[in-house]
Design an enzyme around this catalytic site. Structure first.
Site, PDB file in Angstrom:
ATOM      1  CG  HIS A   1      -4.896   5.242   4.563  1.00  0.00           C
ATOM      2  ND1 HIS A   1      -4.374   4.490   3.247  1.00  0.00           N
ATOM      3  CD2 HIS A   1      -4.040   5.554   5.105  1.00  0.00           C
ATOM      4  CE1 HIS A   1      -3.118   4.722   3.422  1.00  0.00           C
ATOM      5  NE2 HIS A   1      -2.862   5.375   4.489  1.00  0.00           N
TER       6      HIS A   1
ATOM      7  CD  GLU B   1       0.066   7.094   6.121  1.00  0.00           C
ATOM      8  OE1 GLU B   1       0.944   7.128   6.514  1.00  0.00           O
ATOM      9  OE2 GLU B   1      -0.421   6.171   5.607  1.00  0.00           O
TER      10      GLU B   1
ATOM     11  CB  CYS C   1      -9.135   4.639   0.612  1.00  0.00           C
ATOM     12  SG  CYS C   1      -7.746   5.097   1.326  1.00  0.00           S
TER      13      CYS C   1
ATOM     14  CG  ASP D   1      -1.881   1.269   1.189  1.00  0.00           C
ATOM     15  OD1 ASP D   1      -2.516   1.551   0.363  1.00  0.00           O
ATOM     16  OD2 ASP D   1      -1.879   1.887   2.549  1.00  0.00           O
ATOM     17  CB  SER D   2       0.265   4.806  -0.472  1.00  0.00           C
ATOM     18  OG  SER D   2      -0.915   4.714   0.366  1.00  0.00           O
TER      19      SER D   2
HETATM   20  N1  DGL Z   1      -4.719   3.333   0.964  1.00  0.00           N
HETATM   21  C1  DGL Z   1      -4.607   3.662  -0.471  1.00  0.00           C
HETATM   22  C2  DGL Z   1      -5.769   3.172  -1.031  1.00  0.00           C
HETATM   23  O1  DGL Z   1      -6.418   2.153  -0.888  1.00  0.00           O
HETATM   24  C3  DGL Z   1      -4.303   5.261  -1.070  1.00  0.00           C
HETATM   25  C4  DGL Z   1      -4.072   6.276   0.130  1.00  0.00           C
HETATM   26  C5  DGL Z   1      -3.091   7.160  -0.278  1.00  0.00           C
HETATM   27  O2  DGL Z   1      -2.017   7.195  -0.573  1.00  0.00           O
HETATM   28  O3  DGL Z   1      -3.906   8.315  -1.034  1.00  0.00           O
HETATM   29  O4  DGL Z   1      -6.111   4.012  -2.128  1.00  0.00           O
END
Ligand code: DGL
Length: 274
Positions: free
Chosen positions: A188, A154, A186, A12-13
């Protein structure tokens, strides 16, 4: 080494994909896992699909070098960045969070009105509209980009008045559209379930793709005869592309004891960390 003994690779990011890692560890406690959080380049949401695609391929190349037996794209932004054509370069099964999330959302809705929230790059890509269409189900999707949510997560802020105020604004169009189900597009966002449920109200079902993805990981490993058979506890590695900091702190808080010790920047010299 027998193929089934190799780890699952996931990325993931940042810390968002740890929601998927948590669900996979719960369902598949004997599997080894290598998780990569691209914290140096997080967030992906405001970037272009081309750039996110480049990052995703760079990370998957590195994970494949770790001899993983499966790749799990635990990042919607990456999964919606037009990767499909490029995936044929890997000879391991690849799962992303989009399909499982959509299937769970379509199964959950009662009135056929589903909301989708995600980052800008995901919503702009139309990947969820395509995936919903592919199910053939008679549902209407109302999508809304929620760019600031990732920033709050974050930072470890999942409960403040600030995040609640932002959620009220972002979610207003979904309430107006009378959606009865919201797909958290997402990884997150499951960490903001309290706030999102509070704003949407009790009757609305929130769908996190984490559990649905873990179920599909099990099914795919089972069908491909790749399930780890030894019965020993799985070993888990957590790797970030930036130095010690929020990744370790939030990893312990969001994932729990299995987070162990994070490795920071072991592949930095192999990555284009712009
Ligand atoms: N967690 C990531 C997703 O599922 C992206 C979060 C991000 O870096 O903007 O899209």
């Amino acid at each position: 080494m027998d193929k089934s003994e190799r780890p699952i690779g996931m990325f993931d990011s940042g810390v968002g994909g740890l929601t998927v890692a948590r669900a996979v560890i719960d369902l598949l406690p004997h599997e080894d896992l290598v998780y990569f959080g691209d914290t140096a380049r997080c967030p992906y949401g405001p970037r272009s699909s081309e750039e996110v695609k480049r990052f995703a391929l760079e990370i998957m190349d590195l994970l494949v070098e770790q001899d993983v037996k499966m790749l799990v794209i635990a990042c919607n932004a990456a999964a919606s960045s037009g990767l499909d054509d490029a995936l044929s370069r890997y000879d391991v099964p690849i799962l992303s969070v989009i399909g499982p999330g959509v299937r769970a959302g379509v199964a959950a809705t009662r009135n056929g009105h589903i909301g989708l929230i995600g980052t800008e790059v995901t919503v702009r890509s139309g990947a969820y509209d395509d995936a919903v269409r592919a199910t053939g189900a008679p549902v209407t999707l109302t999508s809304r980009a929620c760019p600031r949510f990732v920033e709050f997560v974050e930072r470890g802020d999942t409960t403040s008045d600030g995040v609640l105020a932002v959620a009220e604004t972002y979610l207003a169009p979904l309430k107006e559209a009378e959606v009865d189900t919201v797909i958290l597009g997402c990884t997150h966002y499951p960490l903001l379930t309290g706030v999102i449920q509070y704003v949407m109200g009790e009757g609305v079902v929130l769908v996190s793709s984490a559990e649905a993805t873990a179920v599909e990981v099990f099914a795919r490993l089972r069908d491909d005869d790749l399930l780890e058979q030894s019965g020993r506890p799985g070993a888990h590695r957590f790797i970030s592309s930036s130095e010690e900091g929020i990744f370790s702190e939030l990893g312990r808080r969001f994932l729990g004891p299995e987070f162990g010790k994070a490795e920071h920047m072991p592949w930095a010299d192999r990555m284009d960390l712009v």
